[in-house]
Design a protein around this motif. Structure first.
Motif, PDB file in Angstrom:
ATOM      1  N   LEU A 363       0.832  -1.209   0.000  1.00 28.64           N
ATOM      2  CA  LEU A 363       0.000   0.000   0.000  1.00 28.64           C
ATOM      3  C   LEU A 363       0.867   1.260   0.000  1.00 28.64           C
ATOM      4  O   LEU A 363       0.546   2.244  -0.693  1.00 28.64           O
ATOM      5  N   MET A 364       1.966   1.252   0.747  1.00 33.78           N
ATOM      6  CA  MET A 364       2.860   2.414   0.754  1.00 33.78           C
ATOM      7  C   MET A 364       3.559   2.575  -0.589  1.00 33.78           C
ATOM      8  O   MET A 364       3.783   3.701  -1.065  1.00 33.78           O
ATOM      9  N   THR A 365       3.922   1.460  -1.223  1.00 37.09           N
ATOM     10  CA  THR A 365       4.528   1.523  -2.557  1.00 37.09           C
ATOM     11  C   THR A 365       3.555   2.123  -3.562  1.00 37.09           C
ATOM     12  O   THR A 365       3.923   2.974  -4.390  1.00 37.09           O
ATOM     13  N   LEU A 366       2.300   1.692  -3.494  1.00 39.41           N
ATOM     14  CA  LEU A 366       1.274   2.230  -4.395  1.00 39.41           C
ATOM     15  C   LEU A 366       1.053   3.722  -4.149  1.00 39.41           C
ATOM     16  O   LEU A 366       0.897   4.510  -5.100  1.00 39.41           O
ATOM     17  N   ALA A 367       1.077   4.119  -2.855  1.00 42.65           N
ATOM     18  CA  ALA A 367       0.914   5.537  -2.528  1.00 42.65           C
ATOM     19  C   ALA A 367       2.060   6.369  -3.106  1.00 42.65           C
ATOM     20  O   ALA A 367       1.848   7.470  -3.627  1.00 42.65           O
ATOM     21  N   ARG A 370       1.516   6.699  -6.943  1.00 40.62           N
ATOM     22  CA  ARG A 370       0.377   7.498  -7.406  1.00 40.62           C
ATOM     23  C   ARG A 370       0.427   8.947  -6.925  1.00 40.62           C
ATOM     24  O   ARG A 370      -0.049   9.853  -7.615  1.00 40.62           O
ATOM     25  N   SER A 371       0.972   9.185  -5.717  1.00 38.25           N
ATOM     26  CA  SER A 371       0.842  10.506  -5.099  1.00 38.25           C
ATOM     27  C   SER A 371       2.087  11.378  -5.205  1.00 38.25           C
ATOM     28  O   SER A 371       2.041  12.551  -4.833  1.00 38.25           O
ATOM     29  N   GLY A 376       2.980  12.109   2.186  1.00 38.29           N
ATOM     30  CA  GLY A 376       3.131  12.482   3.592  1.00 38.29           C
ATOM     31  C   GLY A 376       2.290  11.599   4.479  1.00 38.29           C
ATOM     32  O   GLY A 376       1.971  10.461   4.136  1.00 38.29           O
ATOM     33  N   LEU A 377       1.888  12.154   5.620  1.00 41.38           N
ATOM     34  CA  LEU A 377       1.164  11.386   6.632  1.00 41.38           C
ATOM     35  C   LEU A 377      -0.122  10.777   6.079  1.00 41.38           C
ATOM     36  O   LEU A 377      -0.371   9.577   6.251  1.00 41.38           O
ATOM     37  N   VAL A 378      -0.943  11.574   5.398  1.00 33.76           N
ATOM     38  CA  VAL A 378      -2.253  11.093   4.920  1.00 33.76           C
ATOM     39  C   VAL A 378      -2.080   9.979   3.891  1.00 33.76           C
ATOM     40  O   VAL A 378      -2.746   8.935   3.952  1.00 33.76           O
ATOM     41  N   GLU A 379      -1.185  10.188   2.939  1.00 32.35           N
ATOM     42  CA  GLU A 379      -1.013   9.207   1.859  1.00 32.35           C
ATOM     43  C   GLU A 379      -0.424   7.890   2.374  1.00 32.35           C
ATOM     44  O   GLU A 379      -0.767   6.806   1.893  1.00 32.35           O
ATOM     45  N   LEU A 380       0.481   7.973   3.366  1.00 28.60           N
ATOM     46  CA  LEU A 380       1.144   6.768   3.881  1.00 28.60           C
ATOM     47  C   LEU A 380       0.361   6.090   4.994  1.00 28.60           C
ATOM     48  O   LEU A 380       0.681   4.954   5.366  1.00 28.60           O
ATOM     49  N   LEU A 381      -0.657   6.769   5.537  1.00 32.54           N
ATOM     50  CA  LEU A 381      -1.333   6.275   6.746  1.00 32.54           C
ATOM     51  C   LEU A 381      -1.877   4.847   6.622  1.00 32.54           C
ATOM     52  O   LEU A 381      -1.587   3.999   7.482  1.00 32.54           O
ATOM     53  N   PRO A 382      -2.671   4.502   5.576  1.00 32.63           N
ATOM     54  CA  PRO A 382      -3.206   3.130   5.534  1.00 32.63           C
ATOM     55  C   PRO A 382      -2.107   2.070   5.517  1.00 32.63           C
ATOM     56  O   PRO A 382      -2.145   1.096   6.288  1.00 32.63           O
ATOM     57  N   LEU A 450      12.495   5.110  -5.239  1.00 34.08           N
ATOM     58  CA  LEU A 450      11.798   4.730  -4.004  1.00 34.08           C
ATOM     59  C   LEU A 450      10.914   3.510  -4.236  1.00 34.08           C
ATOM     60  O   LEU A 450      10.940   2.547  -3.445  1.00 34.08           O
ATOM     61  N   VAL A 451      10.143   3.515  -5.309  1.00 33.19           N
ATOM     62  CA  VAL A 451       9.246   2.398  -5.602  1.00 33.19           C
ATOM     63  C   VAL A 451      10.043   1.105  -5.815  1.00 33.19           C
ATOM     64  O   VAL A 451       9.691   0.040  -5.291  1.00 33.19           O
ATOM     65  N   THR A 452      11.134   1.192  -6.554  1.00 32.72           N
ATOM     66  CA  THR A 452      11.965   0.011  -6.806  1.00 32.72           C
ATOM     67  C   THR A 452      12.534  -0.548  -5.508  1.00 32.72           C
ATOM     68  O   THR A 452      12.523  -1.763  -5.272  1.00 32.72           O
ATOM     69  N   THR A 453      13.033   0.340  -4.654  1.00 31.25           N
ATOM     70  CA  THR A 453      13.609  -0.110  -3.385  1.00 31.25           C
ATOM     71  C   THR A 453      12.553  -0.741  -2.488  1.00 31.25           C
ATOM     72  O   THR A 453      12.810  -1.755  -1.822  1.00 31.25           O
ATOM     73  N   LEU A 454      11.357  -0.170  -2.474  1.00 29.43           N
ATOM     74  CA  LEU A 454      10.282  -0.749  -1.665  1.00 29.43           C
ATOM     75  C   LEU A 454       9.872  -2.121  -2.192  1.00 29.43           C
ATOM     76  O   LEU A 454       9.540  -3.019  -1.407  1.00 29.43           O
TER      77      LEU A 454
END
Length: 476
Positions: A363-367, A370-371, A376-382, A450-454
């Motif tokens: 979910l954080m990778t997708l955030a 897309r974002s 930040g906090l809102v996008e990474l929260l879930p 970032l996405v690749t590393t995640l």
């Protein structure tokens, strides 16, 4: 008048082991939090340190690596010295040294003085931390030990996240104009409180059969860790000079020599620094094997997300730190429920935790995909919340499992081996995932790097989940 004298039976045998009370447990857990907080607290402070001290990227990496490597190299030795001279004595000495070296870090006039103080700080942490687990092992049994080890695991995980959050808050607060220095100076009053409480509430214990220090083993273990971690940590910033490749080439030979010397000492009836016979304990061996990818992923993620949010998404240190607050809060809440879940389901909660962590990381990778750059906090929260729940169902349980069957007389050695494995893996995570991320940024851009590393870390979570299926179903 005749006086009757009644004789009382004389007690023989070893004195009863002192119990660790609630205040004593709080004190050792406070001490356990300090080294882990300090490993992560500098992540968000590095840009400010670099600007204030005119430090190059390579020197800034030494601020992180100097602490982590010194800490990892000396942990097993710290555990052995506690067995030999008394764990409370080493605990008090290590904590006092940690306070003094933290003060030296906070007052460092230049970058190289800070590096030297960080190395000394890591060494003092290595004297203090093994005594925490060894004291818990030696002074608790049954449900009290299970509760204490559960709280230790919760403290360890929470400290790693809280360190990064606290670092951002302290740097931004700029207390009395101290700026980044406050991330080190804050340790001083905490240490003073800890020393006062420890002198009153932490009992003295030592091994019933203490062994002298294994000098050859100590040097070979240090050589093994140094030849691996130093080139991986410094190689990219230094441009991968020849010495980094020679050092990496020497690592397998140093590790093989260490294993050979330790096995020979074990067979001769001596107690080596890391007894190979200790790894015959299935719970310890399989637990340590799982700690490695978990810790690599944890520290690598914390380092990468701190850099990405500050240098890529343009967040300040407070916002970058608080973006992980949901992870910390949920981790803490699920850690409290962990002992009850283990009592009911055994170690089956660990693969469940790995699955949850994988979902959260996805979910954080997708955030991030897309974002970006509005991350930040809102996008990474879930994702952060789900990942925090998953991590809380893994780390405290595995740390408790590793030491569950280690004999009390080897508590210092066992705790030293476990924490060395964890700390070396934390340092390896920053060195590998951090290097991968920073190497990809120039060619791919911050978001794609970032996405690749995640995604690479997500593969590590899958490995952790598979390894967790081999854990013993119950904890002794």
């Amino acid at each position: 008048m005749t006086e009757t004298i009644t004789s009382r039976p004389v007690r023989t045998g070893p004195p009863a082991t002192p119990a660790l009370g609630g205040l004593g447990l709080f004190t050792v857990l406070l001490a356990a939090a300090l080294p882990l907080v300090d490993f992560f607290i500098v992540n968000v402070a590095l840009p400010t340190i670099g600007a204030d001290l005119s430090a190059s990227e390579a020197v800034l990496e030494l601020v992180v690596a100097g602490y982590g490597v010194a800490y990892a190299v000396l942990l097993v030795l710290g555990g052995r010295l506690g067995d030999l001279f008394g764990r409370r004595r080493l605990f008090l000495g290590g904590m006092a040294a940690f306070g003094l070296t933290s003060l030296a870090c906070g007052l460092a006039p230049d970058a190289w003085s800070l590096v030297a103080a960080r190395v000394a700080q890591g060494a003092s942490a290595a004297a203090m931390l093994p005594q925490v687990l060894a004291t818990i092992q030696a002074t608790t049994t049954g449900p009290r030990r299970a509760k204490a080890m559960g709280l230790y695991g919760a403290t360890a995980g929470l400290s790693m996240v809280a360190g990064q959050i606290l670092g951002g808050v302290l740097v931004a607060a700029d207390i009395a104009g101290t700026g980044w220095r406050s991330v080190f100076l804050v340790n001083v009053p905490v240490v003073l409180v800890g020393l006062f409480l420890a002198a009153r509430a932490v009992p003295e214990t030592r091994s019933a059969r203490p062994e002298p220090v294994d000098v050859p083993g100590t040097f070979l273990l240090a050589a093994s860790i140094l030849t691996l971690l130093v080139p991986l940590t410094e190689g990219r910033a230094a441009g991968w000079p020849l010495w980094t490749w020679l050092s990496l080439a020497a690592f397998p030979f140093a590790a093989a020599a260490f294993f050979t010397v330790e096995r020979r000492a074990d067979r001769a009836g001596r107690t080596p620094l890391v007894p190979p016979s200790l790894f015959e304990i299935v719970s310890l061996r399989r637990g340590l094997l799982l700690i490695v990818p978990f810790s690599i992923g944890f520290s690598g993620f914390m380092f990468v997300i701190a850099v990405a949010l500050q240098q890529g998404a343009g967040l300040g240190p407070v916002a970058a730190g608080l973006a992980l607050a949901p992870l910390a809060v949920v981790f803490f809440l699920f850690s409290l429920a962990g002992p009850r879940l283990v009592a009911r389901y055994g170690t089956r909660v660990v693969p469940t935790g790995a699955a949850l962590q994988g979902v959260g990381l996805a979910l954080m990778t997708l955030a991030a995909w897309r974002s970006w750059p509005d991350l930040g906090l809102v996008e990474l929260l879930p994702g952060a919340a789900v990942a925090g729940a998953g991590q809380a169902l893994q780390l405290p349980v595995v740390l408790r499992l590793v030491l569950s069957e280690v004999p009390a007389e080897r508590a210092g050695v066992g705790s030293g081996v476990m924490v060395t494995t964890q700390q070396s893996s934390l340092a390896l995570g920053v060195a590998t995932l951090g290097t991968l991320f920073l190497s990809l940024v120039p060619g791919m851009g911050m978001r794609d790097a970032l996405v690749t590393t995640l995604l690479v870390q997500l593969a590590g979570v899958v490995l952790t989940g598979l390894l967790s299926l081999r854990l013993p179903r119950t904890i002794a």
